[in-house]
Write an enzyme that holds these catalytic residues in place. Structure first.
Site, PDB file in Angstrom:
ATOM      1  N   CYS A   1       3.740  29.426 -15.669  1.00 55.38           N
ATOM      2  CA  CYS A   1       3.248  29.909 -16.953  1.00 55.38           C
ATOM      3  C   CYS A   1       2.762  28.772 -17.827  1.00 55.38           C
ATOM      4  O   CYS A   1       3.415  28.393 -18.817  1.00 55.38           O
ATOM      5  CB  CYS A   1       4.330  30.732 -17.629  1.00 55.38           C
ATOM      6  SG  CYS A   1       4.689  32.183 -16.648  1.00 55.38           S
ATOM      7  N   GLU A   2       1.674  28.181 -17.440  1.00 55.38           N
ATOM      8  CA  GLU A   2       0.991  27.115 -18.183  1.00 55.38           C
ATOM      9  C   GLU A   2      -0.488  27.240 -17.856  1.00 55.38           C
ATOM     10  O   GLU A   2      -0.844  27.407 -16.685  1.00 55.38           O
ATOM     11  CB  GLU A   2       1.414  25.722 -17.684  1.00 55.38           C
ATOM     12  CG  GLU A   2       2.867  25.398 -17.785  1.00 55.38           C
ATOM     13  CD  GLU A   2       3.193  24.445 -18.927  1.00 55.38           C
ATOM     14  OE1 GLU A   2       2.266  24.026 -19.650  1.00 55.38           O
ATOM     15  OE2 GLU A   2       4.372  24.139 -19.070  1.00 55.38           O
TER      16      GLU A   2
ATOM     17  N   TYR B   1       1.843  10.962  -3.474  1.00 52.18           N
ATOM     18  CA  TYR B   1       2.039  11.442  -4.850  1.00 52.18           C
ATOM     19  C   TYR B   1       1.968  12.975  -4.914  1.00 52.18           C
ATOM     20  O   TYR B   1       1.484  13.545  -5.877  1.00 52.18           O
ATOM     21  CB  TYR B   1       1.036  10.772  -5.803  1.00 52.18           C
ATOM     22  CG  TYR B   1       1.103   9.263  -5.711  1.00 52.18           C
ATOM     23  CD1 TYR B   1       2.192   8.579  -6.243  1.00 52.18           C
ATOM     24  CD2 TYR B   1       0.119   8.522  -5.056  1.00 52.18           C
ATOM     25  CE1 TYR B   1       2.297   7.197  -6.125  1.00 52.18           C
ATOM     26  CE2 TYR B   1       0.214   7.140  -4.932  1.00 52.18           C
ATOM     27  CZ  TYR B   1       1.301   6.487  -5.478  1.00 52.18           C
ATOM     28  OH  TYR B   1       1.403   5.125  -5.354  1.00 52.18           O
TER      29      TYR B   1
ATOM     30  N   PRO C   1       0.819  -1.207   0.000  1.00 55.87           N
ATOM     31  CA  PRO C   1       0.000   0.000   0.000  1.00 55.87           C
ATOM     32  C   PRO C   1       0.859   1.265   0.000  1.00 55.87           C
ATOM     33  O   PRO C   1       1.920   1.288   0.626  1.00 55.87           O
ATOM     34  CB  PRO C   1      -0.779  -0.106   1.321  1.00 55.87           C
ATOM     35  CG  PRO C   1       0.128  -0.875   2.228  1.00 55.87           C
ATOM     36  CD  PRO C   1       0.856  -1.864   1.327  1.00 55.87           C
ATOM     37  N   GLY C   2       0.422   2.270  -0.708  1.00 53.23           N
ATOM     38  CA  GLY C   2       1.091   3.565  -0.699  1.00 53.23           C
ATOM     39  C   GLY C   2       0.079   4.645  -0.346  1.00 53.23           C
ATOM     40  O   GLY C   2       0.008   5.139   0.778  1.00 53.23           O
TER      41      GLY C   2
ATOM     42  N   ARG D   1      -0.757  16.518  -9.297  1.00 51.51           N
ATOM     43  CA  ARG D   1      -1.888  15.621  -9.540  1.00 51.51           C
ATOM     44  C   ARG D   1      -3.063  16.272 -10.271  1.00 51.51           C
ATOM     45  O   ARG D   1      -3.625  15.660 -11.183  1.00 51.51           O
ATOM     46  CB  ARG D   1      -2.354  14.958  -8.235  1.00 51.51           C
ATOM     47  CG  ARG D   1      -1.266  14.074  -7.601  1.00 51.51           C
ATOM     48  CD  ARG D   1      -1.785  13.241  -6.428  1.00 51.51           C
ATOM     49  NE  ARG D   1      -2.701  12.227  -6.869  1.00 51.51           N
ATOM     50  CZ  ARG D   1      -4.024  12.284  -6.764  1.00 51.51           C
ATOM     51  NH1 ARG D   1      -4.607  13.317  -6.166  1.00 51.51           N
ATOM     52  NH2 ARG D   1      -4.767  11.324  -7.238  1.00 51.51           N
TER      53      ARG D   1
HETATM   54  C1  LIG Z   1       2.560   2.425  -7.179  1.00 52.87           C
HETATM   55  C2  LIG Z   1       2.654   1.016  -6.763  1.00 52.87           C
HETATM   56  C3  LIG Z   1       2.107   0.592  -5.551  1.00 52.87           C
HETATM   57  C4  LIG Z   1       1.347   1.511  -4.626  1.00 52.87           C
HETATM   58  O1  LIG Z   1       0.083   1.820  -5.099  1.00 52.87           O
HETATM   59  P1  LIG Z   1      -0.935   2.670  -4.205  1.00 52.87           P
HETATM   60  O2  LIG Z   1      -2.083   2.880  -5.078  1.00 52.87           O
HETATM   61  O3  LIG Z   1      -0.253   3.926  -3.838  1.00 52.87           O
HETATM   62  O4  LIG Z   1      -1.271   1.829  -3.007  1.00 52.87           O
HETATM   63  C5  LIG Z   1       2.263  -0.734  -5.206  1.00 52.87           C
HETATM   64  N1  LIG Z   1       2.918  -1.610  -5.997  1.00 52.87           N
HETATM   65  C6  LIG Z   1       3.453  -1.233  -7.181  1.00 52.87           C
HETATM   66  C7  LIG Z   1       4.163  -2.229  -8.008  1.00 52.87           C
HETATM   67  C8  LIG Z   1       3.339   0.086  -7.597  1.00 52.87           C
HETATM   68  O5  LIG Z   1       3.865   0.450  -8.773  1.00 52.87           O
END
Ligand SMILES: *Cc1c(COP(=O)(O)O)cnc(C)c1O
Length: 419
Positions: free
Chosen positions: A344-345, A373, A276-277, A314
């Site tokens: 400037c975009e 992110y 998880p990220g 994002r």
């Molecule tokens: C980006 C990524 C994640 C994390 O994804 P999330 O949506 O931020 O949880 C996990 N595994 C791989 C291989 C990724 O590229």
């Protein structure tokens, strides 16, 4: 909840008035709650505890060394996608065996670094990559631990640019064509490779459990088939991807995700890994920015703030929605507004078409859900220094990434032609 309004309507970060943080550290400023990160991590770990799951935090979501160290102390490993992230994870004190190396384009130097550092698992994504890993392992007389990331051809139903599970994307080795099986055969028969298992990651910001379920069922069928052939498949790496509530999305919580995983994997005797990220990081960070000017037009106001697309990409990159509010709540009249940066975009905006209260020059505004992110994608476009970053841990405020000066940026370059 780390970011809440006090009784006077002032936004606080773990109890600290954000007005004081903005004053002290300047804007644009990323503010993170370490307690929030660790609480989310603990909740995720608990949700996958019944299946003995190991969490590898996806470093690309938020790569701050301080956060990685704190999460490592709470048992998290790291999912990395470059040699740079590997060095970062190691510098933060994450054990090499707790690192999973993902990504479609690992260079030979990165593969060498992974083998030299004894990284736990390389998730390979193509037959050619396997050949490179094997050649380097053979040269060094080693056995490289590889899993393969498979492409299950499943639509994650997320934004096109962050969906990774369909056959039209560059990710993974296709299952349906037999390629995944052929590659696993190859690994099994190679004297320089150790088969560690299978990995899947079908995308990010998934708001429904159904695509996870479909992908995991596909993975189980494949892994069971490999085991029936007598192959070792110790690990199934189930990726990341759980979505968060940016704009009223109903997302599965960790417990619901854990329950799905338990229902599918209980009793199957696979070691499970999770990456998880976003779901750990996103809502534990905000970006504070100061209003510069309000430019009225017939149709709407442009609220020009000191954070731009180079600080938080994002909205520009994915049309992503971030909740934005002044740090001081009030009953001011609202007007249709775009909240834009100085770059400037025309694509440089944080939000468009919002009903937003009028703000005075110098007033601080918070961009929510910016912990994932966000800072990792910041750049120096327009020769703008990137935001400073602070972390609140058990009530104490730490400056974890000071803002560079423009002099620092200029000193990064060599100019043979200066007079
Ligand atoms: C980006 C990524 C994640 C994390 O994804 P999330 O949506 O931020 O949880 C996990 N595994 C791989 C291989 C990724 O590229």
């Amino acid at each position: 909840m780390p970011f809440t309004y006090d009784e006077d309507g002032l936004l606080c970060a773990d109890g600290h008035p954000t007005s004081e943080l903005a004053q002290k550290f300047g804007t644009p400023l990323y503010v993170y709650s370490a307690d929030g990160f660790l609480a989310h991590l603990a909740a995720f770990q608990q949700a996958v505890a019944p299946v003995n799951g190991k969490v590898h935090f996806a470093v690309k979501a938020n790569a701050n060394l301080a956060l990685l160290s704190l999460m490592a102390q709470q048992g998290a490993g790291a999912d990395i996608v470059s040699g740079g992230e590997m060095q970062r994870a190691l510098a933060a004190g994450i054990a090499p065996q707790d690192i999973v190396f993902s990504g479609v384009g690992k260079t030979d130097d990165e593969i060498r670094l992974a083998l030299a550092k004894n990284i736990g698992q390389i998730n390979a994504e193509s037959p050619e990559e396997i050949k490179h890993i094997e050649a380097i392992a053979s040269e060094w007389g080693l056995k490289a631990p590889v899993a393969i990331r498979v492409n299950p051809d499943i639509d994650a139903k997320s934004h096109e640019k962050i969906s990774t599970g369909q056959k039209s994307t560059k990710f993974g080795i296709p299952i349906a064509t037999g390629e995944a099986e052929a590659v696993y055969d190859y690994i099994h028969n190679s004297p320089h490779l150790v088969a560690r298992g299978l990995a899947v990651h079908i995308g990010s910001q998934l708001t429904d459990l159904a695509p996870f379920k479909a992908a995991y069922q596909t993975l189980i069928a494949l892994a069971d088939g490999f085991r029936a052939k007598g192959y070792d498949v110790p690990i199934l790496d189930l990726g990341g991807g759980l979505g968060i509530d940016y704009h009223g999305e109903e997302t599965p919580d960790f417990a619901a995700y854990g329950a799905l995983v338990s229902s599918l994997f209980s009793g199957l005797d696979y070691q499970l890994g999770f990456e998880p990220g976003r779901s750990i990081a996103a809502d534990n960070g905000i970006l504070l920015t100061s209003a510069l000017y309000t430019k009225a037009s017939e149709e709407k106001d442009f609220i020009i703030v000191d954070a731009a697309m180079n600080d938080l990409l994002r909205p520009t990159l994915y049309e992503a929605y971030h909740r934005i509010e002044p740090i001081q709540q009030s009953n001011r009249a609202k007007r249709l507004s775009d909240i834009v940066g100085p770059v400037c975009e025309t694509g440089d905006y944080l939000a468009r078409g919002r009903d937003f209260p009028s703000v005075e020059s110098g007033e601080v505004v918070a961009v929510f859900n910016a912990g994932a992110y966000g800072s990792v994608m910041a750049s120096n476009y327009n020769t703008r220094a990137m935001p400073a970053e602070i972390l609140i841990h058990q009530g104490e405020v730490h400056l974890i990434k000071p803002r560079k000066t423009i002099e620092d940026l200029l000193n990064d370059e060599h100019n043979p032609f200066a007079e």
